[in-house]
Design an enzyme around this catalytic site. Sequence first.
Site, PDB file in Angstrom:
ATOM      1  N   VAL A   1      36.884   8.732  18.887  1.00  0.00           N
ATOM      2  CA  VAL A   1      35.537   8.221  19.187  1.00  0.00           C
ATOM      3  C   VAL A   1      34.987   7.521  17.934  1.00  0.00           C
ATOM      4  O   VAL A   1      35.183   8.000  16.814  1.00  0.00           O
ATOM      5  CB  VAL A   1      34.602   9.384  19.618  1.00  0.00           C
ATOM      6  CG1 VAL A   1      33.145   8.959  19.651  1.00  0.00           C
ATOM      7  CG2 VAL A   1      35.038   9.917  20.984  1.00  0.00           C
TER       8      VAL A   1
ATOM      9  N   TYR B   1      14.463  20.700  16.764  1.00  0.00           N
ATOM     10  CA  TYR B   1      13.462  19.743  16.266  1.00  0.00           C
ATOM     11  C   TYR B   1      12.331  19.553  17.284  1.00  0.00           C
ATOM     12  O   TYR B   1      11.327  18.912  16.977  1.00  0.00           O
ATOM     13  CB  TYR B   1      14.072  18.361  15.989  1.00  0.00           C
ATOM     14  CG  TYR B   1      15.173  18.302  14.967  1.00  0.00           C
ATOM     15  CD1 TYR B   1      15.477  19.375  14.139  1.00  0.00           C
ATOM     16  CD2 TYR B   1      15.925  17.127  14.823  1.00  0.00           C
ATOM     17  CE1 TYR B   1      16.505  19.299  13.218  1.00  0.00           C
ATOM     18  CE2 TYR B   1      16.950  17.042  13.895  1.00  0.00           C
ATOM     19  CZ  TYR B   1      17.243  18.123  13.103  1.00  0.00           C
ATOM     20  OH  TYR B   1      18.265  18.031  12.195  1.00  0.00           O
TER      21      TYR B   1
ATOM     22  N   ASP C   1      20.298  11.032  15.756  1.00  0.00           N
ATOM     23  CA  ASP C   1      20.637  12.449  15.577  1.00  0.00           C
ATOM     24  C   ASP C   1      19.390  13.310  15.749  1.00  0.00           C
ATOM     25  O   ASP C   1      18.425  13.164  15.006  1.00  0.00           O
ATOM     26  CB  ASP C   1      21.204  12.680  14.171  1.00  0.00           C
ATOM     27  CG  ASP C   1      21.374  14.159  13.894  1.00  0.00           C
ATOM     28  OD1 ASP C   1      22.281  14.768  14.489  1.00  0.00           O
ATOM     29  OD2 ASP C   1      20.574  14.729  13.110  1.00  0.00           O
TER      30      ASP C   1
ATOM     31  N   GLY D   1      22.857   6.140  11.195  1.00  0.00           N
ATOM     32  CA  GLY D   1      22.088   6.451  12.399  1.00  0.00           C
ATOM     33  C   GLY D   1      20.676   6.841  12.001  1.00  0.00           C
ATOM     34  O   GLY D   1      20.368   6.988  10.818  1.00  0.00           O
TER      35      GLY D   1
ATOM     36  N   LYS E   1      21.970  19.224  18.635  1.00  0.00           N
ATOM     37  CA  LYS E   1      22.521  20.469  18.083  1.00  0.00           C
ATOM     38  C   LYS E   1      22.019  21.675  18.875  1.00  0.00           C
ATOM     39  O   LYS E   1      20.856  21.703  19.288  1.00  0.00           O
ATOM     40  CB  LYS E   1      22.085  20.644  16.620  1.00  0.00           C
ATOM     41  CG  LYS E   1      22.213  19.386  15.790  1.00  0.00           C
ATOM     42  CD  LYS E   1      21.881  19.591  14.326  1.00  0.00           C
ATOM     43  CE  LYS E   1      21.867  18.258  13.600  1.00  0.00           C
ATOM     44  NZ  LYS E   1      20.682  17.425  13.862  1.00  0.00           N
TER      45      LYS E   1
ATOM     46  N   HIS F   1      24.240  24.102  15.227  1.00  0.00           N
ATOM     47  CA  HIS F   1      23.280  23.775  14.170  1.00  0.00           C
ATOM     48  C   HIS F   1      23.540  24.521  12.859  1.00  0.00           C
ATOM     49  O   HIS F   1      23.270  24.020  11.773  1.00  0.00           O
ATOM     50  CB  HIS F   1      21.866  24.070  14.665  1.00  0.00           C
ATOM     51  CG  HIS F   1      20.794  23.286  13.985  1.00  0.00           C
ATOM     52  ND1 HIS F   1      19.744  22.721  14.653  1.00  0.00           N
ATOM     53  CD2 HIS F   1      20.617  22.938  12.689  1.00  0.00           C
ATOM     54  CE1 HIS F   1      18.960  22.074  13.791  1.00  0.00           C
ATOM     55  NE2 HIS F   1      19.475  22.208  12.592  1.00  0.00           N
TER      56      HIS F   1
END
Length: 300
Positions: free
Chosen positions: A15, A53, A48, A21, A78, A111
Amino acid sequence: MPTTTIDDLILNNGVTLPPIGLGVFQSPPAETSAAVATALELGYRHVDTAAAYANEREVGEGIRASGVARDDIIIETKVWPSDYGRDETRHAFDKAAAKLGVDRIDVLILHQPAPAGFDRTVAAYLVLQQLLADGAVRAIGVSNFMPQHLDRLLAEVDVVPQLNQVELHPYFAQPEVQAADARHGILTQAWSPIGGITFYPGPWGDDRRSVLADPTIAEIAAAHGKSPAQVMLRWGMQQGRSVIPKSTNPARIAENLAVFDFALSADELATIDALDTGRRSGPDPDSARTDLFDRVIPEA
Ligand code: A2P
């Protein structure tokens, strides 16, 4: 003259990932969607985020508002340790996908190692493996894994993680983590690549120095007519890392992408390498933060 070109990164399962990012750690939900849309309009193709978050929903909104085709974007998120476990992690995927508004998550990672419950960490990773086999995710990985965590994990699983996202900026470059990742064929992804963690207010201590104000980096930046942030991003990318600078400010989102028209010399890279203090600014992945790890990730 070193080349200014930086190729896309190729993960160990084939990939591809753009070298840069947009990060959204600490992006307030109300500002996240605009930041994501701005970034995508400017040419970013990787975002990301993380369940913890609390802005996955707004990341999804920003993606849809940008008009950029979903398949052209790498969405990374995550799983938080409170969702580690066979059934829990499967449900964590469903929650994240629903909040993001997607069927498939491109990169899904753990995470944190949960040092006090590594069996649950392994169980969570086995779910990621299954999601990968099912095509529900395109790449899997870990975050904040030190070499000993990687060793423990690799002894119990089949799929080598595609990436390991760790604190990494000039004041804390973690060469031993980078070497362990490289040994296993794992991409090192830098969180806080311009060192936000060295100056964020918060529980991280007040004896930190901001790497953004470092005089050596300022000197290199001036020599190239670039900013310190741009120099740090170039340093990370030229050394083969994925970098995910966070900004909610449109001018800085643009500035952070304007890093493909100059190149640092080998001497400059080495000068920046020498700034490493060996001291992290963020949390120690080996401390069992049950207060944080028990935090419940809301349903979609
Ligand atoms: P803001 O969102 O207001 O731009 P990191 O990703 O390394 O943790 O850094 C993020 C921090 O750096 C945030 O405080 C962000 O604030 C700030 N920042 C992002 N880009 C730049 C830049 N080009 N110059 C200075 N500060 C920046």
